[in-house]
Design an enzyme around this catalytic site. Structure first.
Site, PDB file in Angstrom:
ATOM      1  N   ASN A   9       0.892  -1.565  -0.189  1.00 53.37           N
ATOM      2  CA  ASN A   9      -0.199   0.012   0.343  1.00 53.37           C
ATOM      3  C   ASN A   9       1.099   1.522   0.308  1.00 53.37           C
ATOM      4  OD1 ASN A   9      -1.968   1.615  -0.176  1.00 53.37           O
ATOM      5  ND2 ASN A   9      -2.426   1.315   2.732  1.00 53.37           N
ATOM      6  N   ARG A  90      -2.010  -2.185  -3.322  1.00 55.31           N
ATOM      7  CA  ARG A  90      -4.227  -1.275  -3.582  1.00 55.31           C
ATOM      8  C   ARG A  90      -3.632  -0.259  -4.121  1.00 55.31           C
ATOM      9  NH1 ARG A  90      -5.488   3.239   0.816  1.00 55.31           N
ATOM     10  NH2 ARG A  90      -7.472   3.207   0.778  1.00 55.31           N
ATOM     11  N   HIS A 179     -12.937   2.019   0.107  1.00 55.32           N
ATOM     12  CA  HIS A 179     -13.001   1.583   1.404  1.00 55.32           C
ATOM     13  C   HIS A 179     -13.363   0.219   0.931  1.00 55.32           C
ATOM     14  CE1 HIS A 179     -12.647   4.675   4.507  1.00 55.32           C
ATOM     15  NE2 HIS A 179     -11.975   4.264   4.362  1.00 55.32           N
ATOM     16  N   ARG A 240     -11.415  14.575   8.075  1.00 54.05           N
ATOM     17  CA  ARG A 240     -12.461  15.023   6.394  1.00 54.05           C
ATOM     18  C   ARG A 240     -13.598  15.092   7.541  1.00 54.05           C
ATOM     19  NH1 ARG A 240     -11.447  10.536   2.881  1.00 54.05           N
ATOM     20  NH2 ARG A 240      -8.827   9.574   4.278  1.00 54.05           N
ATOM     21  N   GLU A 383      -8.058  -5.773   5.289  1.00 52.80           N
ATOM     22  CA  GLU A 383      -7.894  -5.259   4.024  1.00 52.80           C
ATOM     23  C   GLU A 383      -6.700  -5.974   3.000  1.00 52.80           C
ATOM     24  OE1 GLU A 383      -8.986  -0.596   3.209  1.00 52.80           O
ATOM     25  OE2 GLU A 383      -8.811  -1.049   5.283  1.00 52.80           O
TER      26      GLU A 383
END
Ligand code: AMP
Length: 397
Positions: A9, A90, A179, A240, A383
């Site tokens: 990632n 990813r 996601h 965010r 993940e």
């Protein structure tokens, strides 16, 4: 050949990796190289023969991956011995083009490059990770796993914004969702926990980490999700804003003369829990809240209220909900968030059991009452395992 997948990632200044058995999910080693390009970088590696945690100067992603390979040599497992099956990458944005993981070749790299305008912060870093890993592991198959892919099943009425139609047709402006790897993983786990086939289960999945998103899953497929063209829309997050009136941005331009970059930075990095309290870490927020801090209390209420609104909306979307699933750092650990965001929803058949909800556990579990017609589940996301699994499925169809 083994079932080990090296999961990578790559971020703009970091490279996270994990060596995962794609069948069992066991992570035999993992690590992180941070602050790439800065004068002082940081590397962590955990392997079977020990753990490293040190400062070093890392100029580029290629140096980061070389440092990781060195750490495998020192702290294990030796990459010569494990016989890696593939490298899984990813990739944040797959646009409308990728509904599934894909074997990496030059054409794929060109297509992901074409998508950079949709994810200018993320896709270039992901591409850098792919290029570097292909150079250092030229004999292994590489697979790109897209964060948007799981949401490619959204129907047009869910992904279309009510804006001039050429915005979608010419510029690709629509809801994509993110996601996806996490939502896909916990959806599968939830179906298993409920003892049903994924195709028979309707879920509302709440991924509450640094980034937060809600997804309505019908029969194992995403039918709506809270993040949009970018990962800014939807729930309140660590830094965010989530949903807001888009006219706020034009107001800031017209009335205060703010630049596009300043607004972009404020909404992505200085908003959410951080904007409301100065802290984006939920543990710190909880500590302040417990100490009677009013800002922290308001932020907690804004955060949970937004979740409750999405639960109501997705309940209406799905018609029948079998389970609400909490996952990621906050979702897995904050009993207070789970209780507050589902409080008062008894008439919808949603009842959290206070004892089950607060009982310490790190495994997948139900925290609803026996009478709750909608199960409330806490499922740790993974993940890396999902990326490893999807990578194996591509190389061994
Ligand atoms: P993630 O992005 O999934 O790693 O989640 C990160 C978020 O989870 C941060 O806001 C953390 O403060 C929060 N988090 C991690 N552990 C806990 C905990 N035990 N209680 C509350 N929040 C936590």
């Amino acid at each position: 050949m083994s079932d080990y997948v090296l999961v990578i990632n790559a971020g703009s200044s970091s490279l996270k990796y994990s060596l995962v058995d794609g069948v069992s999910g066991e992570a035999v080693a993992s690590g992180l190289v941070e602050r790439i390009g800065e004068s002082q970088g940081h590397q962590v590696h955990r392997g079977p023969d020990g753990e490293s945690n040190g400062e070093l100067s890392i100029a580029m992603h290629e140096d980061a991956l070389r440092a990781a390979i060195d750490a495998f040599g020192t702290y294990g497992p030796s990459l010569d011995d494990v016989d890696i099956a593939a490298v899984g990458h990813r990739v944040v944005h797959g646009g409308s083009r990728f509904a599934a993981p894909v074997l990496v070749d030059d054409a794929l790299v060109a297509e992901v490059t074409d998508l950079v305008p949709l994810a200018p912060l993320h896709n270039p870093a992901n591409l850098e990770g792919i290029e570097v890993a292909r150079r250092l592991f030229p004999d292994l198959p590489h697979v790109a796993v897209f964060d948007t892919a799981f949401h490619q099943t959204l129907p047009p009425h869910a992904y279309t914004y009510a804006v001039p139609s050429e915005w979608l047709e010419e510029y690709g402006i629509r809801r994509y969702g993110f996601h996806g790897t996490s939502h896909a993983f916990v959806s599968g786990q939830a179906a298993r926990l409920l003892g049903h086939d994924p195709a028979d289960v309707n879920l509302i999945v709440l991924h509450l980490g640094n980034g937060c998103s809600a997804t309505a899953v019908r029969g194992g497929e995403s039918v709506d999700t809270s993040m949009g063209l970018t990962p800014l829309e939807g729930l309140v997050m660590g830094t965010r804003s989530g949903d807001l009136d888009p006219a706020i941005q034009t107001h800031l331009v017209r009335e205060l003369g703010w630049s596009v970059d300043k607004i972009d930075h404020a909404l992505n990095h200085d908003s959410g829990l951080k904007g409301l309290t100065g802290d984006n870490d939920f543990r710190e927020l909880s500590r302040r809240q417990a100490a009677g801090d009013e800002r922290a209390q308001l932020a907690f209420e804004v955060y949970c209220y937004r979740i409750k609104k999405y639960v109501g909306a997705y309940y209406a979307v799905l018609g029948r909900v079998d389970a609400i699933v909490f996952t990621a750092g906050v979702g897995e650990h904050s009993a207070e968030v789970r209780a507050a965001s589902l409080q008062g929803l008894d008439r919808l058949g949603i009842q959290v059991d206070p004892d089950r909800n607060t009982a310490p556990s790190s495994t997948a579990r139900s925290v609803s009452t026996d009478d709750s017609s909608v199960a409330v589940l806490v499922i740790p996301t993974n993940e890396e395992w999902q990326i490893a699994r999807e990578t194996l499925a591509v190389i061994r169809p």
